[in-house]
Design a protein around this motif. Structure first.
Motif, PDB file in Angstrom:
ATOM      1  N   GLY A 210     -31.596  63.434 -68.944  1.00  0.00           N
ATOM      2  CA  GLY A 210     -30.459  63.645 -68.129  1.00  0.00           C
ATOM      3  C   GLY A 210     -28.933  63.464 -68.633  1.00  0.00           C
ATOM      4  N   SER A 211     -28.953  63.350 -69.949  1.00  0.00           N
ATOM      5  CA  SER A 211     -27.705  63.092 -70.482  1.00  0.00           C
ATOM      6  C   SER A 211     -26.920  64.471 -71.053  1.00  0.00           C
ATOM      7  CB  SER A 211     -27.737  62.297 -71.710  1.00  0.00           C
ATOM      8  OG  SER A 211     -28.358  62.680 -72.734  1.00  0.00           O
ATOM      9  N   GLN A 212     -27.717  65.412 -70.918  1.00  0.00           N
ATOM     10  CA  GLN A 212     -27.331  66.760 -71.351  1.00  0.00           C
ATOM     11  C   GLN A 212     -26.216  66.869 -70.258  1.00  0.00           C
ATOM     12  OE1 GLN A 212     -30.422  66.049 -70.465  1.00  0.00           O
ATOM     13  NE2 GLN A 212     -31.563  67.842 -69.438  1.00  0.00           N
ATOM     14  N   THR A 213     -25.390  67.913 -70.596  1.00  0.00           N
ATOM     15  CA  THR A 213     -24.130  68.348 -69.931  1.00  0.00           C
ATOM     16  C   THR A 213     -24.009  69.721 -69.501  1.00  0.00           C
ATOM     17  OG1 THR A 213     -22.810  68.614 -71.614  1.00  0.00           O
ATOM     18  CG2 THR A 213     -22.705  66.193 -70.842  1.00  0.00           C
ATOM     19  N   ARG A 214     -23.523  70.123 -68.112  1.00  0.00           N
ATOM     20  CA  ARG A 214     -23.330  71.367 -67.917  1.00  0.00           C
ATOM     21  C   ARG A 214     -22.103  71.382 -66.966  1.00  0.00           C
ATOM     22  NH1 ARG A 214     -27.017  71.647 -70.556  1.00  0.00           N
ATOM     23  NH2 ARG A 214     -28.968  73.014 -70.404  1.00  0.00           N
ATOM     24  N   SER A 215     -21.654  72.762 -66.679  1.00  0.00           N
ATOM     25  CA  SER A 215     -20.259  72.880 -66.037  1.00  0.00           C
ATOM     26  C   SER A 215     -20.709  73.780 -64.878  1.00  0.00           C
ATOM     27  CB  SER A 215     -19.191  73.440 -66.886  1.00  0.00           C
ATOM     28  OG  SER A 215     -18.719  72.577 -68.009  1.00  0.00           O
ATOM     29  N   SER A 249     -22.985  65.275 -66.452  1.00  0.00           N
ATOM     30  CA  SER A 249     -24.370  65.170 -66.823  1.00  0.00           C
ATOM     31  C   SER A 249     -25.140  65.582 -65.992  1.00  0.00           C
ATOM     32  CB  SER A 249     -24.461  63.881 -67.418  1.00  0.00           C
ATOM     33  OG  SER A 249     -24.667  62.785 -66.329  1.00  0.00           O
ATOM     34  N   ILE A 250     -26.552  66.003 -66.169  1.00  0.00           N
ATOM     35  CA  ILE A 250     -27.448  66.274 -65.147  1.00  0.00           C
ATOM     36  C   ILE A 250     -27.757  65.036 -64.596  1.00  0.00           C
ATOM     37  CG2 ILE A 250     -29.838  67.259 -65.086  1.00  0.00           C
ATOM     38  CD1 ILE A 250     -27.858  69.294 -65.989  1.00  0.00           C
ATOM     39  N   ARG A 251     -28.048  63.939 -65.076  1.00  0.00           N
ATOM     40  CA  ARG A 251     -28.039  62.745 -64.213  1.00  0.00           C
ATOM     41  C   ARG A 251     -27.005  62.635 -63.187  1.00  0.00           C
ATOM     42  NH1 ARG A 251     -31.347  57.511 -65.726  1.00  0.00           N
ATOM     43  NH2 ARG A 251     -31.009  56.361 -63.679  1.00  0.00           N
ATOM     44  N   GLU A 252     -25.752  62.794 -63.482  1.00  0.00           N
ATOM     45  CA  GLU A 252     -24.693  62.762 -62.423  1.00  0.00           C
ATOM     46  C   GLU A 252     -24.792  63.658 -61.295  1.00  0.00           C
ATOM     47  OE1 GLU A 252     -20.957  60.990 -65.269  1.00  0.00           O
ATOM     48  OE2 GLU A 252     -21.630  62.933 -65.242  1.00  0.00           O
TER      49      GLU A 252
END
Length: 324
Positions: A210-215, A249-252
């Motif tokens: 879940g730490s990978q990020t997106r916009s 992050s995906i988790r956020e």
């Protein structure tokens, strides 16, 4: 100032982005020809436009030539989610490559301006962050995602070769993660997945830690960017990044969806898919300076609108998101 009405072709016009684009172009007073083969597009997405005398729908696969008369072409035809483009990877590549050749050939015959809906996936799993248009990318040419990544890269090549060789008036937009109403409920993309799981009270599946990020860019903003790019002078070809530079992050994202839906869903974790990018964020300096464009809809507001859409869809279709 009066608007000059044009006849505009939108391939993939019954899809998520395509249907919103058709709607926006009709609102601007243009005649719109929506072309779709309904592999991922849905008739329901454009049903409310059918009664408009300026709107026409044609069932057609862009891997075959199309003979119509139009002034502009938006080429959006291609499955855009891993679930759909990996279902038939050969056809996905054909859609990007043969589809580009056919639409460019049409534009050449008509001397029409043409816009290619490219993707941030041309950057692959980027080693430069944020991603600028002059970055060439880090793409696996033989992986599970290659049918889409390399298909779109090849389409960009074709667009610029037609521009150089035939002086075709081209526009290339590199679209980053976009979300909003009319996303396919079973497309496997992270926003629709999380919302559908949260509304059903099911565990929310996060791939990786879940730490990978997106916009994430709201669809209304993205459509404004596409239209603004098409309206620029011929010297502006792109590629131009269109996306929201706010990164999370995906988790956020999952936690935000749980909060906004009031769900009791818990988070569960699964292995990260092959070649899934670790981070993704657009540098939109060029879009700001060239188009005067930047996203305006905040993530929380956009998620609320998207959740409301999926709630209505569940009421109509049932928990599965499919018609009975």
């Amino acid at each position: 100032m009066s608007i000059v009405s044009r006849r505009i072709l939108v391939t993939g016009g019954a899809g998520f982005l395509g249907s919103h684009l058709c709607e926006r172009l009709l609102e601007a007073g243009h005649d719109v020809l929506c072309v779709d083969n309904y592999f991922t597009g849905r008739r329901d997405n454009v049903a409310h436009l059918i009664g408009n005398p300026r709107f026409e729908v044609m069932r057609h696969d862009v891997t075959f030539p199309l003979y119509v008369e139009v002034d502009e072409i938006y080429n959006l035809a291609c499955p855009a989610s891993p679930v759909h483009y990996q279902h038939d990877p050969v056809q996905t590549t054909k859609t990007s490559v043969h589809g580009a050749i056919n639409m460019l050939g049409l534009a050449k015959r008509l001397r029409a301006r043409i816009l290619q809906a490219s993707t941030s996936e041309v950057y692959g799993d980027p080693q430069v962050h944020p991603q600028r248009e002059d970055y060439w990318g880090h793409v696996n040419p033989i992986g599970y995602r290659s049918c889409y990544d390399e298909g779109k890269r090849c389409a960009e090549t074709l667009f610029f070769d037609y521009h150089r060789q035939h002086r075709l008036r081209i526009k290339v937009a590199r679209i980053f993660n976009t979300y909003g109403p009319r996303m396919h409920p079973n497309d496997g993309r992270v926003v629709s997945n999380f919302i559908m799981q949260a509304l059903a009270g099911e565990p929310i599946t996060i791939y990786g830690d879940g730490s990978q990020t997106r916009s994430f860019c709201y669809v209304d903003d993205l459509i404004s960017g596409l239209v603004a790019l098409m309206e620029t002078e011929d010297a502006v070809t792109g590629p131009i990044n269109l996306g929201n530079p706010v990164e999370l992050s995906i988790r956020e994202l999952a936690e935000a969806v749980i909060e906004l839906t009031g769900s009791s869903s818990e988070l569960v974790f699964a292995p990260l898919p092959h070649d899934d990018p670790v981070q993704r964020r657009p540098d939109i300096t060029l879009a700001r300076s060239t188009l005067g464009w930047q996203p305006r809809v905040a993530l929380r507001e956009g998620l609320q609108r998207t959740i409301a859409y999926f709630e209505r869809l569940r009421d109509e279709l049932g928990p599965s998101g499919r018609k009975p």
